[in-house]
Design a protein around this motif. Structure first.
Motif, mmCIF file in Angstrom:
data_model
loop_
_atom_site.group_PDB
_atom_site.id
_atom_site.type_symbol
_atom_site.label_atom_id
_atom_site.label_comp_id
_atom_site.label_asym_id
_atom_site.label_seq_id
_atom_site.Cartn_x
_atom_site.Cartn_y
_atom_site.Cartn_z
ATOM 1 N N UNK A 83 0.833 -1.209 0.000
ATOM 2 C CA UNK A 83 0.000 0.000 0.000
ATOM 3 C C UNK A 83 0.865 1.256 0.000
ATOM 4 N N UNK A 84 2.027 1.202 0.628
ATOM 5 C CA UNK A 84 2.945 2.352 0.603
ATOM 6 C C UNK A 84 3.547 2.534 -0.778
ATOM 7 N N UNK A 85 3.875 1.437 -1.429
ATOM 8 C CA UNK A 85 4.401 1.505 -2.790
ATOM 9 C C UNK A 85 3.355 2.125 -3.719
ATOM 10 N N UNK A 86 2.114 1.672 -3.601
ATOM 11 C CA UNK A 86 1.034 2.259 -4.419
ATOM 12 C C UNK A 86 0.858 3.745 -4.120
ATOM 13 N N UNK A 152 2.922 -2.637 -11.508
ATOM 14 C CA UNK A 152 3.409 -2.849 -10.143
ATOM 15 C C UNK A 152 2.292 -2.555 -9.151
ATOM 16 N N UNK A 153 1.605 -1.451 -9.331
ATOM 17 C CA UNK A 153 0.510 -1.085 -8.425
ATOM 18 C C UNK A 153 -0.591 -2.146 -8.408
ATOM 19 N N UNK A 154 -0.896 -2.683 -9.575
ATOM 20 C CA UNK A 154 -1.989 -3.656 -9.681
ATOM 21 C C UNK A 154 -1.638 -5.000 -9.043
ATOM 22 N N UNK A 155 -0.373 -5.355 -9.009
ATOM 23 C CA UNK A 155 0.015 -6.680 -8.513
ATOM 24 C C UNK A 155 0.622 -6.665 -7.116
ATOM 25 N N UNK A 156 0.942 -5.509 -6.592
ATOM 26 C CA UNK A 156 1.572 -5.420 -5.272
ATOM 27 C C UNK A 156 0.560 -5.783 -4.182
ATOM 28 N N UNK A 157 0.963 -6.702 -3.305
ATOM 29 C CA UNK A 157 0.082 -7.112 -2.212
ATOM 30 C C UNK A 157 0.883 -7.271 -0.925
ATOM 31 N N UNK A 161 5.464 -6.078 -1.778
ATOM 32 C CA UNK A 161 5.833 -4.971 -2.649
ATOM 33 C C UNK A 161 5.743 -5.359 -4.110
ATOM 34 N N UNK A 162 6.808 -5.114 -4.846
ATOM 35 C CA UNK A 162 6.839 -5.370 -6.293
ATOM 36 C C UNK A 162 7.377 -6.755 -6.633
ATOM 37 N N UNK A 163 7.617 -7.601 -5.654
ATOM 38 C CA UNK A 163 8.284 -8.894 -5.889
ATOM 39 C C UNK A 163 7.623 -9.732 -6.981
ATOM 40 N N UNK A 164 6.307 -9.902 -6.924
ATOM 41 C CA UNK A 164 5.618 -10.729 -7.921
ATOM 42 C C UNK A 164 5.776 -10.138 -9.325
ATOM 43 N N UNK A 165 5.655 -8.845 -9.430
ATOM 44 C CA UNK A 165 5.799 -8.195 -10.741
ATOM 45 C C UNK A 165 7.217 -8.378 -11.267
ATOM 46 N N UNK A 166 8.195 -8.186 -10.417
ATOM 47 C CA UNK A 166 9.585 -8.332 -10.838
ATOM 48 C C UNK A 166 9.892 -9.770 -11.247
#
Length: 190
Positions: A83-86, A152-157, A161-166
């Motif tokens: 949520x902070x990343x978003x 990144x915003x759509x997949x971050x949970x 953070x962005x791990x899944x997207x990366x």
């Protein structure tokens, strides 16, 4: 490699620090608060610098010297780092002027240096995904090109953070071994 692409700095400092016993943004380390250190490090390389606060945000804002940084409040900080990343990426989308990439840095890494940030920032481009490595292990900072912010915003949970997207995309690994200490402070020193 150098880049003329505008690179923002994003300091994630909203967490409550459950294992630490207090928000890490308010932890003093080496004569300054961790959030102050992170903002200064980012400002040495990035413009603009945004810092996302959450737990005890008003206390952090009143106590810390965040000169030169834009402070964003994450009301949903308890749901995790995503949520902070978003919040940070949303803040950059509306930024006046062009920012094509953002370096994401965590507040609890006092050994981060401008040299490590600069080495990763040198790869900045709107379509880039890059991550610092230390002795072959991925760490921070993470460089996110503008073209990836929505994904990144759509997949971050949660705290991922962005791990899944990366993991699902090609990522440039940038060796920062010896330029910074990638250790994060999860618990107070014994």
């Amino acid at each position: 490699m150098t880049s003329d692409v505008p690179v923002a700095g994003l300091v994630l400092a909203a967490g409550g620090g459950r294992r630490y016993g207090m928000p890490k943004a308010l932890v003093e380390h080496g004569g300054s608060l961790l959030v102050e250190r992170a903002v200064r490090t980012a400002a040495a390389v990035c413009d603009p610098v945004l810092v996302v606060l959450g737990a005890r945000a008003v206390d952090v804002w009143r106590t810390a010297d965040l000169t030169g940084a834009t402070v964003l409040a994450n009301a949903d900080w308890e749901s995790g780092m995503a949520s902070s990343l978003r919040t940070g990426l949303d803040g950059l989308r509306g930024w006046p002027g062009r920012v094509d990439a953002v370096l994401v840095q965590l507040v609890d890494m006092p050994g981060m240096t401008p040299a490590a940030l600069a080495r990763v920032a040198a790869h900045a481009a709107p379509g880039i995904l890059a991550v610092a490595t230390y002795d072959g292990v991925r760490g921070h900072p993470v460089l996110l090109g503008r073209e990836h912010w929505a994904g990144v915003s759509a997949t971050a949970t949660g705290d991922e953070g962005a791990r899944a997207y990366l993991t699902a995309h090609d990522v440039t690994e940038v060796d920062c071994t010896g330029l910074a200490d990638p250790t994060d402070l999860d618990v107070p020193p014994a």
